[in-house]
Design an enzyme around this catalytic site. Structure first.
Site, PDB file in Angstrom:
ATOM      1  N   ARG A 288       0.907  -1.154   0.067  1.00  0.00           N
ATOM      2  CA  ARG A 288      -0.011  -0.074   0.238  1.00  0.00           C
ATOM      3  C   ARG A 288       0.995   1.390  -0.018  1.00  0.00           C
ATOM      4  O   ARG A 288       0.384   2.307  -0.561  1.00  0.00           O
ATOM      5  CB  ARG A 288      -0.976  -0.111   1.090  1.00  0.00           C
TER       6      ARG A 288
ATOM      7  N   SER B 288      -7.220   6.598  -0.374  1.00  0.00           N
ATOM      8  CA  SER B 288      -7.403   5.077  -0.822  1.00  0.00           C
ATOM      9  C   SER B 288      -8.404   4.675   0.512  1.00  0.00           C
ATOM     10  O   SER B 288      -8.159   4.962   1.708  1.00  0.00           O
ATOM     11  CB  SER B 288      -5.898   4.362  -0.153  1.00  0.00           C
ATOM     12  N   SER B 289      -9.395   3.945   0.251  1.00  0.00           N
ATOM     13  CA  SER B 289     -10.553   3.667   1.098  1.00  0.00           C
ATOM     14  C   SER B 289     -10.063   2.900   2.154  1.00  0.00           C
ATOM     15  O   SER B 289      -8.879   2.158   1.993  1.00  0.00           O
ATOM     16  CB  SER B 289     -11.725   2.947   0.177  1.00  0.00           C
ATOM     17  N   GLN B 290     -11.075   2.702   3.239  1.00  0.00           N
ATOM     18  CA  GLN B 290     -10.573   1.631   4.260  1.00  0.00           C
ATOM     19  C   GLN B 290     -10.568   0.354   3.933  1.00  0.00           C
ATOM     20  O   GLN B 290     -11.572  -0.128   3.252  1.00  0.00           O
ATOM     21  CB  GLN B 290     -11.929   1.717   5.138  1.00  0.00           C
TER      22      GLN B 290
END
Ligand code: SAH
Length: 322
Positions: A29, A60-62
């Site tokens: 990530r 960046s989403s959960q």
């Protein structure tokens, strides 16, 4: 522990399937983050800022929410999935590991600067040949690779695009965070399934995605203009609670917010929602039909109602979940 393993273990702990959780192990990530962030944040189950340049930003989403979206649409090996709101490509890269070499991920992002960062990092870290990243307005989907088994929208939109309905295969599912509540920050996220001419679904999550730009983020504004052009005296006629209102917003895709009033307008009638009452004028046949169904159902809350509509939004479907 500041590595993909931390996300992986967290996901397994909350009941995400192994095949999906494992895909998060394979994507670094931190490579998809174009701002300064400490690794502890990057490998937490948080939404994080990934790109910022003036007014343009991307997040960046959960991870757990992304994993749940994948589970909701039944994402697995061999599937073809369309992502709307590609951002820096992290989620697309994760999905490419879920669908594998026989599957395909097509991801669309509208901001050119975000696209160029994403393309660079994807070439280095996700070059699996099963991921196509496109710069453009997600409203139009990507017809070339359709039909899709699933569509995952990771940006909050004003409406369900008719192009997505066309490009989704029959019985395919899509997850859509919708800009409908006055509270602005949170969105009901719907999971829809295509059944012939109809799209049926229900609310599954309450989320807080970035709001879409381009054609996916301008419908509510247009409704405000249209509303001003309809000239008649509203009559106090119908009453409904907040959940009823939300269902209608989603059914029609026409409702917008105008200085504290909720409005519905389709060129033939208008309705204003104010102080928990609907004021209706004009023919409003469709609205009345939907409202009478809701009244019969005793206004169940949104997550207990199956809702549906056809592509032109001339037919509606409502029932209490069995
Ligand atoms: N899935 C991404 C999250 C991206 S955040 C990830 O994993 O990182 C939402 C993105 O949607 C933003 O980058 C924003 O620029 C983009 N977006 C906004 N409006 C859009 C539109 N109409 N079409 C496509 N993308 C859009």
């Amino acid at each position: 522990m500041s590595s993909p393993k931390r996300i992986y273990e967290y996901l397994l702990g909350i009941g995400i399937k192994k095949e999906i959780a494992e895909a998060f192990l394979k994507v670094p990530r931190e490579r998809f983050v174009f701002v300064d962030l400490n690794p502890d944040r990057i490998y937490s189950d948080d939404a994080i800022l990934t790109f910022k340049d003036g007014e343009i930003y991307s997040t960046s989403s959960q991870p757990s929410l992304m994993a749940e979206f994948m589970q909701e649409v039944g994402l697995k090996k061999g599937m073809k999935v369309l992502e709307i709101g590609g951002g820096t490509g992290y989620n697309a890269a994760v999905m490419s590991h879920v669908v594998g070499d026989d599957g395909l991920v097509v991801s669309v992002e509208s901001e050119e600067k975000v696209c160029s960062c994403a393309k660079r990092v994807l070439a280095e870290h996700a070059d699996k040949g099963n991921l196509i990243y496109i710069c453009g307005d997600g409203y139009y989907g990507v017809e070339e690779y359709s039909p899709y088994d699933a569509i995952i929208v990771t940006v909050a939109v004003d409406e369900v695009s008719p192009y997505w309905i066309d490009q989704l295969r029959d019985f395919g599912r899509m997850v859509v965070p919708m800009n409908v509540f006055s509270i602005g920050f949170y969105q009901p996220t719907m999971v829809f399934r295509k059944e012939g001419e109809m799209i049926k679904g229900r609310m599954r999550f309450v989320t807080s995605f970035l709001k879409a730009g381009g054609r996916l983020g301008c419908r509510n504004e247009k409704v405000k203009e249209l509303f001003g052009k309809i000239d008649c005296e509203p009559s106090e006629k119908l009453y409904m609670d907040r959940s009823g209102m939300s269902i209608l917003e989603i059914l029609t895709g026409f409702i917008g917010k105008n200085r504290g009033f909720y409005i519905y307008a389709d060129g033939f009638c208008k309705a204003i929602y104010k102080f928990e009452k609907w004021h209706l004028c004009g023919g409003c046949e469709r609205l009345e039909r939907a409202v009478s169904l809701l009244e019969r159902e005793g206004f169940p809350s949104l997550d207990r109602v199956l809702i549906g509509f056809n592509k032109d939004r001339t037919e509606f479907y409502l029932s209490r979940e069995g």
